[in-house]
Write a protein that holds these residues in place. Structure first.
Motif, PDB file in Angstrom:
ATOM      1  N   GLY A 490       0.810  -1.208   0.000  1.00  0.00           N
ATOM      2  CA  GLY A 490       0.000   0.000   0.000  1.00  0.00           C
ATOM      3  C   GLY A 490       0.847   1.262   0.000  1.00  0.00           C
ATOM      4  N   TYR A 491       1.916   1.264   0.806  1.00  0.00           N
ATOM      5  CA  TYR A 491       2.809   2.433   0.823  1.00  0.00           C
ATOM      6  C   TYR A 491       3.494   2.604  -0.533  1.00  0.00           C
ATOM      7  N   ARG A 492       3.954   1.521  -1.124  1.00  0.00           N
ATOM      8  CA  ARG A 492       4.625   1.619  -2.422  1.00  0.00           C
ATOM      9  C   ARG A 492       3.678   2.173  -3.492  1.00  0.00           C
ATOM     10  N   ALA A 493       2.450   1.702  -3.500  1.00  0.00           N
ATOM     11  CA  ALA A 493       1.491   2.168  -4.499  1.00  0.00           C
ATOM     12  C   ALA A 493       1.167   3.642  -4.304  1.00  0.00           C
ATOM     13  N   ALA A 494       1.024   4.089  -3.069  1.00  0.00           N
ATOM     14  CA  ALA A 494       0.715   5.494  -2.803  1.00  0.00           C
ATOM     15  C   ALA A 494       1.853   6.399  -3.264  1.00  0.00           C
ATOM     16  N   VAL A 495       3.083   5.980  -3.030  1.00  0.00           N
ATOM     17  CA  VAL A 495       4.228   6.778  -3.483  1.00  0.00           C
ATOM     18  C   VAL A 495       4.325   6.748  -5.003  1.00  0.00           C
ATOM     19  N   ALA A 517      10.964   0.743   2.247  1.00  0.00           N
ATOM     20  CA  ALA A 517      10.276   0.552   0.970  1.00  0.00           C
ATOM     21  C   ALA A 517       9.853   1.888   0.373  1.00  0.00           C
ATOM     22  N   VAL A 518       9.355   2.807   1.206  1.00  0.00           N
ATOM     23  CA  VAL A 518       8.957   4.129   0.720  1.00  0.00           C
ATOM     24  C   VAL A 518      10.172   4.889   0.196  1.00  0.00           C
ATOM     25  N   ARG A 519      11.283   4.813   0.910  1.00  0.00           N
ATOM     26  CA  ARG A 519      12.503   5.512   0.498  1.00  0.00           C
ATOM     27  C   ARG A 519      13.001   4.974  -0.854  1.00  0.00           C
ATOM     28  N   GLN A 520      12.986   3.684  -1.015  1.00  0.00           N
ATOM     29  CA  GLN A 520      13.415   3.100  -2.283  1.00  0.00           C
ATOM     30  C   GLN A 520      12.479   3.494  -3.429  1.00  0.00           C
ATOM     31  N   GLU A 521      11.191   3.482  -3.147  1.00  0.00           N
ATOM     32  CA  GLU A 521      10.216   3.813  -4.190  1.00  0.00           C
ATOM     33  C   GLU A 521      10.350   5.269  -4.619  1.00  0.00           C
ATOM     34  N   MET A 522      10.613   6.153  -3.677  1.00  0.00           N
ATOM     35  CA  MET A 522      10.783   7.565  -4.032  1.00  0.00           C
ATOM     36  C   MET A 522      12.014   7.756  -4.911  1.00  0.00           C
ATOM     37  N   ARG A 523      13.071   7.017  -4.630  1.00  0.00           N
ATOM     38  CA  ARG A 523      14.274   7.140  -5.448  1.00  0.00           C
ATOM     39  C   ARG A 523      14.091   6.526  -6.831  1.00  0.00           C
ATOM     40  N   ILE A 524      13.354   5.432  -6.920  1.00  0.00           N
ATOM     41  CA  ILE A 524      13.174   4.740  -8.201  1.00  0.00           C
ATOM     42  C   ILE A 524      12.267   5.550  -9.126  1.00  0.00           C
ATOM     43  N   THR A 525      11.150   6.001  -8.602  1.00  0.00           N
ATOM     44  CA  THR A 525      10.184   6.706  -9.447  1.00  0.00           C
ATOM     45  C   THR A 525      10.635   8.104  -9.811  1.00  0.00           C
ATOM     46  N   GLY A 526      11.413   8.742  -8.951  1.00  0.00           N
ATOM     47  CA  GLY A 526      11.838  10.114  -9.218  1.00  0.00           C
ATOM     48  C   GLY A 526      10.743  11.131  -9.022  1.00  0.00           C
ATOM     49  N   ARG A 527       9.634  10.729  -8.426  1.00  0.00           N
ATOM     50  CA  ARG A 527       8.535  11.670  -8.201  1.00  0.00           C
ATOM     51  C   ARG A 527       8.817  12.621  -7.030  1.00  0.00           C
ATOM     52  N   TYR A 528       9.745  12.262  -6.171  1.00  0.00           N
ATOM     53  CA  TYR A 528      10.005  13.058  -4.975  1.00  0.00           C
ATOM     54  C   TYR A 528      11.479  13.454  -4.955  1.00  0.00           C
TER      55      TYR A 528
END
Length: 555
Positions: A490-495, A517-528
């Protein structure tokens, strides 16, 4: 010329020696001691204050108690840190409850389902004080509660023993780590300790009086349990203490009836409140059926010994020596000359053994959560026997004052260091909050660890709202294609979908799985993008806060 003297009769030259007066019989000795010439001193009292029963003794004792309270207040006020997450949560919950109770606002927090105390009691009081005096005022309220508890401890010990034991007990309790910590900590623990202390003191006061007074004290005990559900652990101690205190004047049968009346009245009030409030699920989840942890028993014992070991050890000395003899005038107003050994043993074991209840219960739960606070509840009950232990070690007329000096210095040293360490164990957000005040805007959605501190501070400036923040404790996210996800997915999808306008991470040597997981997702997507990294240092180590903000191009 010769002089002639009249004849002297033989009997006029004889000295008449009067026989000595018969000795007075002394029932306390088997022999008669002849009086010696000079000054004769009366036999000394066993305790220095035993012969002084007037106003001077009470005045001196109250003056010394005032000095103890001043020292306790100064040592608590020296502690400094930003709002802990529990402090911020309870105060904010109080504002929500006030809005719901008096202004009809929706109660969206659901605090009654997971708080370990009734949210309409302490949180409402804390929020009312916070509206006028802020966090400092709420912490000052906790200090007032702990000072009242120390004063009640003195009154309780004075009535059970005497002023000297009461002063020693209050001094040891006043400088202990839990007392100093709770005296500057804005949670309901200080209020619960105060109410338990007030109940114990009132029970000893009313013990020689009419039986109906027991029902009048029951609401105070019930209120203590309502403020913090774990206070119910000490209700059996209060009932037995009342029975032992009443036995001094009413014998066992009447004493047992008084204890039964107090217990029945207290549990009747608690049952009625439970039915009316519907807090049963919260009591089960936070107290009676709390989830077990994985902390080993030896670690809980080690920490409990660090925080409470000295006072409990001195209380054990008082229990053993008091059970062996009661010849130091420690029992005023006893209906016989000396209390029986069984009574003395029961009182000592009851009071000292109560200090072991909280550590034993947490060993059962295998968790150290709030242990540094819970041991303070038991220390209040063990403190009277610790006061007796100090007086016994000193002896009559302060024969061995070095014992009191050594114990006092050690207790003060441990209290100072341990309270400062405990109060500095969470990150200071003094730099995080100003940084967020420039970033957070009303209506934005934020994910935060910590969450409660920013919500409490920024909501006072009306820059955010409680419902605008989500923590890493739980998520139930609905994706754009209609799926409901919880936990790490859920956290990954929201990010990934850019739901959060910003994220706050607390990086202290590592992150929880959801945070990582949130930190990794933010770095991968580049949205943040990372806009700030604020270091901090606690008593257990160093870390830093990371502030991530969603890029404007993704909106």
């Amino acid at each position: 010329m010769s002089h002639t003297h009249p004849p002297v009769h033989e009997e006029t030259l004889q000295l008449r020696v009067l026989p000595p007066p018969p000795p007075q019989a002394d029932p306390g000795f088997s022999f008669v001691e002849q009086p010696l010439p000079g000054w004769t001193l009366p036999p000394p009292a066993l305790m220095g204050w035993a012969a002084d029963t007037g106003r001077r003794r009470r005045t001196v004792a109250l003056a010394m108690l005032a000095a103890v309270l001043v020292v306790q207040a100064a040592l608590s006020l020296r502690l400094a840190n930003s709002a802990f997450e529990d402090e911020a949560l309870y105060i904010w919950a109080g504002h929500v409850e006030i809005g719901s109770l008096f202004h009809g606002a929706p109660n969206y927090g659901g605090f009654g389902s997971y708080f370990s105390g009734a949210p309409v009691l302490y949180p409402v009081l804390a929020a009312a004080v916070d509206s006028v005096l802020g966090l400092a005022g709420v912490r000052a309220l906790s200090l007032l509660f702990m000072l009242t508890a120390t004063a009640c401890l003195y009154g309780l010990t004075r009535r059970l023993f005497n002023e000297r034991a009461g002063l020693c007990a209050s001094a040891l309790f006043a400088v202990s780590m839990p007392t100093l910590f709770l005296g500057h900590f804005a949670t309901y623990d200080a209020m619960a300790v105060c109410l338990l202390a007030l109940t114990a003191w009132l029970l000893v006061v009313i013990a020689p009086r009419h039986w109906a007074w027991a029902a009048a004290v029951a609401p105070v005990a019930a209120l203590a349990v309502g403020v913090k559900y774990a206070s119910a652990l000490f209700l059996p101690t209060l009932v037995l203490l009342y029975v032992l205190a009443a036995y001094r004047d009413h014998y066992m049968r009447r004493a047992l009836l008084r204890g039964a009346l107090f217990g029945a009245a207290t549990f009747a009030l608690l049952g009625g409140g439970l039915v009316a409030s519907g807090y049963l699920s919260a009591i089960q989840s936070t107290t009676t059926a709390r989830a077990h942890g994985d902390t080993p028993a030896w670690q809980i014992l080690q920490d409990s010994t660090r925080w409470a070991g000295l006072l409990v050890a001195v209380a054990l000395v008082g229990t053993v020596t008091y059970a062996r003899t009661a010849r130091l005038a420690e029992i005023p107003g006893w209906r016989r000359a000396v209390p029986g050994r069984r009574w003395r043993t029961c009182l000592g074991v009851l009071l000292t053994g109560t200090a072991l209840l909280a550590p034993a219960y947490q060993i059962h739960l295998q968790t150290e959560t709030s242990l540094q606070k819970h041991v303070g509840f038991g220390l209040f009950f063990a403190a009277p026997m610790a006061g007796v232990g100090v007086t016994r070690l000193m002896g009559a007329h302060f024969k061995f004052p070095q014992w009191a000096i050594a114990i006092g210095v050690l207790a003060l040293t441990l209290g100072l260091s341990q309270s400062a360490s405990s109060f500095g164990s969470w990150p200071d957000t003094r730099y995080l909050i100003p940084q967020l005040s420039y970033t957070v805007r009303p209506g934005q959605h934020w994910l935060g660890d910590p969450k409660e501190g920013p919500v409490y501070c920024l909501s006072r400036a009306r820059r955010t709202h409680y419902q605008d923040w989500l923590s890493f404790f739980f998520i139930d996210y609905r994706t754009r294609d209609g799926r409901y996800l919880t936990g790490v997915p859920g956290y990954r999808a929201a990010v990934r979908e850019g739901y959060f306008d910003g994220v706050v991470l607390d990086y202290s040597g590592g992150l929880a799985p959801a945070e990582e997981a949130v930190r990794q997702e933010m770095r991968i997507t580049g949205r943040y993008r990372l806009t700030g990294s604020l270091p901090y240092r606690t008593s257990t180590g160093a870390g830093h806060f990371e502030i991530w903000v969603r890029q404007q191009s993704t909106q």
